[in-house]
Design an enzyme around this catalytic site. Structure first.
Site, PDB file in Angstrom:
ATOM      1  N   TYR A 298       8.590  -3.883  -2.856  1.00 37.52           N
ATOM      2  CA  TYR A 298       7.368  -3.184  -2.433  1.00 37.52           C
ATOM      3  C   TYR A 298       6.636  -2.654  -3.655  1.00 37.52           C
ATOM      4  O   TYR A 298       7.130  -1.768  -4.352  1.00 37.52           O
ATOM      5  CB  TYR A 298       7.752  -2.035  -1.495  1.00 37.52           C
ATOM      6  N   TYR A 349      -2.282  -6.443   0.741  1.00 41.09           N
ATOM      7  CA  TYR A 349      -1.550  -5.237   1.099  1.00 41.09           C
ATOM      8  C   TYR A 349      -1.390  -5.184   2.605  1.00 41.09           C
ATOM      9  O   TYR A 349      -2.217  -4.624   3.317  1.00 41.09           O
ATOM     10  CB  TYR A 349      -2.274  -3.990   0.588  1.00 41.09           C
TER      11      TYR A 349
END
Lengths: 395, 395
Positions: A298, A349
């Site tokens: 991440y 994203y």
């Protein structure tokens, strides 16, 4: 005999379908609503799995997902929905935890095909990079000047630099490496826009030490993943990707972490709160960091990647910067290729669920930056929030 | 051989602890924050189960619960938290679904003791009975005049009256019956305030056909319930209450229901969206409506109770009004005593988790309106939203 907590759902479930929409900078696909994009991703995932959309009978998501399962059920004509839940956290806390929730539901027999999904249109709704008052209470950091995620993660990252000598150039190497991976990926928003270390260093400051290219994209799109049992997967035409481990955890005393309280123990204040999580995850899989062939980490901010490498044991505490500088994250031969589709920094994203999908591609052998003979993939979720989770996928 | 979806988690898990705070009308316990009340309920539930608070390693809630598990973890010094999720729906959609989520987590072996909790201080935060713009998108009914739950449920209730001749006096009987049950319960906010049918009929109109006493309370407080496996329960001092069935479902095509879209099929437009749910629930338990000894029915509004009796098969379609008028809900000898602690109408509005706790009391034999020899208890959750769920607890 009850299974131990340590092993619990190890290799008991699998991913049989993935779907994603076009990804675009905010507003780029504004002719399609977030809800429509959500349905599109789910339909693609069902088609990929070779099931009818109305065979999906469970849903899991995270981050205050707007399109609620009951709306999806109505739109897709699903007759039987038997499971739906989500993980707390507005900021990418739980894409892996959502997969975990889907996994325990199908493993327990509660539903047959659980769909993990995330639709996030920052162009149509709020943009996480901008300050907004939190509508429903909870800790408020605004009086202390912490009004966006970049500011919050900047503090732990700065401390990492202070303690270990980590440099902004090392963060630049993360950004440049992932941007290079994105050049091979036709879905990546940043394809066709390679990045150099000089451009990284000269970009405008967002929140010291983070400059523009240290920060993830703000995009529109949606992702979906279908989870089921190995028994059901055998009846499908696609080869399942094994979920070797799925775990959620927070270090003791962390609280909401950089996205909230900043009350974590000082020894954790240069980490991403994944030490305990990593222990659970590897114990469940019966694997260690050396067994991981490729990783999707991440990457809301470059500093998170450096600290996550340490938390998950790929290098020692404080060694994340040099690890990155040695080119270890690079495809094809860095040793631990990271975010092979470009990640949140350069693909899109989607709160990390696109990292899960890229992990599935690596296990299927279909990534545009395929790691040869990759048999295991780590996928982490969450920036540095308290709702951390991670997966280990298997070939 | 995989367990069938129909039976899945039938009788695989149990409730071993319950805890609740003082309940008070809004602002009545404003010296204690919502978070503090939340912790208090959890500590009481752990004490009731005979476990240390730091043995709790999972959390499940619903309705956009404000105190997030990571904050609770920090406050209680929990070293290992391995599971947390919540159910969508701001309006009581999922107290039973939260129990279901806890149940599948402990059944899958992911955590040992999962705590289901709900803290809701309408005096400290928003009051559901008042209109507020929805902060995060989704369907907006305000332009059509539907700005509070009472207005939304009033429409399906009015149609029930139109189709079947249901009367406001029958709704009054629900309110009066539950108020009578509350008179025996020292926790009930409405203890000491008995209600008559005349008072019910003369109270001010809120949203036709609902007058004041047709509408649930707005209270402050918190509830918690500990779920674990029968194997672990054997090591505890308390006799576990069996979770014979736990299910979540929505009728096909319902969408968000009266709390949202009002696009449900017309044949459902005098129901609380529990027909499919009831089928799954009873199939899982291997029981039918006639096997239920006592029921805790989500009573945000009296009309919901009448319609739920039909959806769950205690009487035929359209027969809920006469069923109520015959006194069937009354303790001790109505036949199906309902909301024996007073319910959301007269004990407290904890989004239904207090109904789960009263269900546990009935199975333990400790209710203040104990049904003799009660061996099964139905607990329903959700008004008429799409996130409906229910439990069957067993002795």
């Amino acid at each position: 005999m009850a299974v131990t907590v340590e092993r619990s759902i190890a290799d008991k479930t699998c991913i049989v379908g993935v779907g994603e929409t076009e990804y675009a900078r905010h507003g780029g696909i504004a002719d399609k609503s977030e809800f429509r994009l959500c349905l599109e991703a789910i339909l693609k995932a069902a088609a990929d799995a070779g099931i009818r959309p109305d065979e999906i009978d469970g849903f899991a998501s995270f981050g205050y997902e707007r399109p609620e399962p009951v709306l999806i059920q109505a739109a897709l004509g699903i007759p039987e929905m038997r499971f739906s839940n989500m993980v707390w956290g507005a900021g990418g806390g739980g894409c892996a935890a959502a997969v975990m929730n889907a996994a325990i539901a199908v493993h327990a027999g509660l539903c047959r095909y659980a769909c993990v999904y995330r639709s996030l249109c920052q162009g149509q709704y709020e943009r996480y990079g901008h300050y907004r008052p939190r509508p429903r209470g909870g800790p408020h950091m605004a009086p202390f000047g912490l009004m966006s995620p970049a500011q919050m993660v900047a503090l732990t990252t700065r401390r990492h630099m202070h303690l270990y000598g980590t440099t902004t150039e090392q963060f630049g190497i993360v950004a440049v490496t992932l941007r290079a991976h994105a050049q091979r990926n036709p879905r990546a928003v940043m394809r066709g826009k390679p990045l150099t270390l000089v451009e990284h260093a000269r970009a405008r400051m967002i929140a010291d030490p983070f400059r523009l290219y240290d920060c993830c994209l703000e995009t529109d799109g949606a992702c979906a993943v279908i989870v089921t049992t190995p028994e059901r997967a055998r009846d499908l035409r696609i080869r399942p990707v094994r979920i070797l481990a799925a775990a959620q955890a927070s270090n003791p005393g962390w609280g909401l972490g950089p996205m909230g309280s900043h009350n974590m123990p000082i020894e954790d204040y240069a980490s991403v709160n994944s030490r305990v999580l990593a222990g659970h995850l590897f114990a469940m899989a019966g694997l260690g960091p050396a067994d991981i062939d490729v990783a999707q980490i991440y990457d809301a901010f470059t500093g998170i990647v450096v600290m996550a490498l340490e938390d998950f044991g790929f290098c020692g505490r404080g060694e994340g910067g040099p690890f990155v500088a040695e080119g270890r994250l690079a495809w094809p031969d860095g040793g631990l290729p990271v975010n092979t589709a470009g990640g949140l920094l350069s693909e899109a994203y989607l709160h990390g669920l696109n990292l899960v999908i890229e992990g599935v591609r690596q296990m299927r052998g279909t990534s545009t930056a395929q790691v040869a003979d990759a048999r295991t993939c780590l996928v982490t979720s969450g920036g540095a929030s308290g709702h951390k989770s991670a997966l280990i996928l298997g070939h």
